[in-house]
Scaffold this active site. Structure first.
Site, PDB file in Angstrom:
ATOM      1  N   HIS A  61       7.317  -7.376  -2.093  1.00  0.00           N
ATOM      2  CA  HIS A  61       7.017  -6.662  -0.849  1.00  0.00           C
ATOM      3  C   HIS A  61       7.907  -7.194   0.281  1.00  0.00           C
ATOM      4  O   HIS A  61       7.702  -6.868   1.446  1.00  0.00           O
ATOM      5  CB  HIS A  61       5.565  -6.895  -0.416  1.00  0.00           C
ATOM      6  CG  HIS A  61       4.530  -6.190  -1.237  1.00  0.00           C
ATOM      7  ND1 HIS A  61       4.664  -4.903  -1.675  1.00  0.00           N
ATOM      8  CD2 HIS A  61       3.283  -6.597  -1.640  1.00  0.00           C
ATOM      9  CE1 HIS A  61       3.563  -4.555  -2.342  1.00  0.00           C
ATOM     10  NE2 HIS A  61       2.723  -5.561  -2.331  1.00  0.00           N
ATOM     11  N   SER A  78      -4.584   2.886   4.275  1.00  0.00           N
ATOM     12  CA  SER A  78      -4.765   2.234   2.985  1.00  0.00           C
ATOM     13  C   SER A  78      -4.820   0.708   3.154  1.00  0.00           C
ATOM     14  O   SER A  78      -5.643   0.031   2.530  1.00  0.00           O
ATOM     15  CB  SER A  78      -3.616   2.636   2.060  1.00  0.00           C
ATOM     16  OG  SER A  78      -3.800   2.089   0.785  1.00  0.00           O
ATOM     17  N   LYS A 125       0.797  -1.236   0.000  1.00  0.00           N
ATOM     18  CA  LYS A 125       0.000   0.000   0.000  1.00  0.00           C
ATOM     19  C   LYS A 125       0.830   1.288   0.000  1.00  0.00           C
ATOM     20  O   LYS A 125       0.375   2.331   0.436  1.00  0.00           O
ATOM     21  CB  LYS A 125      -1.011   0.033   1.169  1.00  0.00           C
ATOM     22  CG  LYS A 125      -1.843  -1.203   1.353  1.00  0.00           C
ATOM     23  CD  LYS A 125      -2.323  -1.838   0.077  1.00  0.00           C
ATOM     24  CE  LYS A 125      -3.393  -1.051  -0.655  1.00  0.00           C
ATOM     25  NZ  LYS A 125      -3.698  -1.733  -1.952  1.00  0.00           N
TER      26      LYS A 125
END
Ligand code: A3P
Length: 339
Positions: A108, A138, A48
């Site tokens: 990530h 988010s 995010k």
């Protein structure tokens, strides 16, 4: 605190204390033995933080601003997601192995879990960091709309889970610190979501107020990343009031490309939040509702800096600032929390 399981829950598992999708953990040996190549470009983010945005920017630069070429496939299929696995579909590693060089890949993963060949092959990394508060907001909405992640509970419950790092890909604090600390040891372009979003209206306002330093964030002045005086005297500042361009230019240089001003301006426009929200190749509208339910919250939700103010209570904000100070002690990183 723990996240409760939704009905469609496949499973969350852990590697070295970091929560990941169970399928990723099941595929861990394939991920760890992945062979990076020297001409790979790896896009790295905490979830995010603007991953999709930087992916679209990189793809546009790679294709010299050719919109049609960037429409060739969904964004999630253009750049293999290294740790992604959902059998029987090909895994992120399978997709990367099939891709011709030069490859742009996505991850990530925190530094300690990255496949080691990325460090030894001397490839390039682009890391995008987003301030923790907006990132938390988010992620909360993403957890709500995702049908394959655990139920995040109420905002207050998710707040605890996030600060304890009990979300997928682990603690925001450790992730950002980890990548920030190695930024000079590898070829890493370290970017901030807030810089990509910043518009030079601040500088224009400064002009009207007759002071070229007023209203410009301390960090920019301190780090001298924006030479305020030069910009103040440069008429270009008024002709091109978009600062994403400055960041896009950095990405272009880092990628070893050279594009003219008109192409850069086009990339700025095509990668704006408004355009990407309408673009079916970037807005995830083709992902089935059984995976992402965009009627709960759209993937392209707000795309702003400072939405945390609509979510954090005063008490949560004070507590968060205290925790932030402890967890980020000794690091020189500095975030901008509002524009
Ligand atoms: P919000 O939920 O705050 O709106 P990721 O791609 O890493 O999952 O990050 C998603 C976040 O980036 C979402 O934040 C999304 O709206 C925002 N985003 C995506 N494209 C953007 C763009 N072109 N400009 C600004 N923000 C963007």
């Amino acid at each position: 605190p723990e996240l409760s399981k939704p009905t469609k829950w496949k499973g969350i598992a852990e590697i070295a204390g970091i929560s990941l999708m169970a399928d990723t953990v099941d595929n861990w040996s394939q991920i760890q033995t992945f062979k990076a190549k020297p001409d790979d470009l790896l896009i790295c983010t905490y979830p995010k933080s603007g991953t999709t945005w930087i992916q679209e920017i990189v793809d546009m630069i790679e294709h010299n601003g050719d919109v049609e070429k960037c429409q060739r496939a969904l964004i999630q299929h253009r750049h293999p997601f290294i740790e992604w696995a959902r059998p029987p579909q090909p895994s992120g590693v399978d997709k990367a192995n099939e891709m011709p060089a030069p490859r742009t890949l996505k991850t990530h993963l925190p530094t300690q879990l990255l496949p080691p060949s990325f460090w030894t092959s001397n490839c390039k990394f682009i890391y995008v960091a987003r301030n923790a508060k907006d990132c938390m907001v988010s992620y909360y909405h993403f957890y709500r709309m995702s049908q394959v992640l655990p139920d995040p509970g109420t905002w207050d419950e998710f707040f605890e889970i996030f600060i304890n790092g009990k979300v997928n890909w682990g603690s925001w604090f450790d992730h950002v610190r980890g990548w920030w600390e190695i930024r000079d040891r590898q070829q890493i372009l370290f970017l901030f979501y807030e810089d990509m979003k910043r518009v030079s209206k601040l500088l224009l306002r400064d002009h009207w107020q007759g002071s070229c330093l007023r209203n410009v964030s301390d960090r920019d002045v301190w780090k001298n990343r924006v030479n305020v005086k030069t910009r103040f005297h440069s008429p270009q500042c008024y002709l091109h009031p978009q600062d994403p361009k400055h960041e896009i230019q950095k990405v272009m240089q880092f990628m070893g490309k050279n594009l003219d001003e008109t192409v850069l301006d086009k990339i700025v426009q095509e990668t704006s939040f408004e355009k990407m929200k309408e673009n079916p190749m970037t807005n995830r509208s083709t992902v089935p509702k059984s995976i992402l339910d965009q009627s709960i919250s759209p993937f392209m939700r707000k795309g702003t800096v400072g939405d945390w103010k609509n979510h954090f209570t005063v008490a949560q904000n004070e507590r968060f600032d205290e925790i932030y100070k402890q967890k980020m002690e000794g690091t020189s990183i500095n975030f901008c929390m509002e524009l």
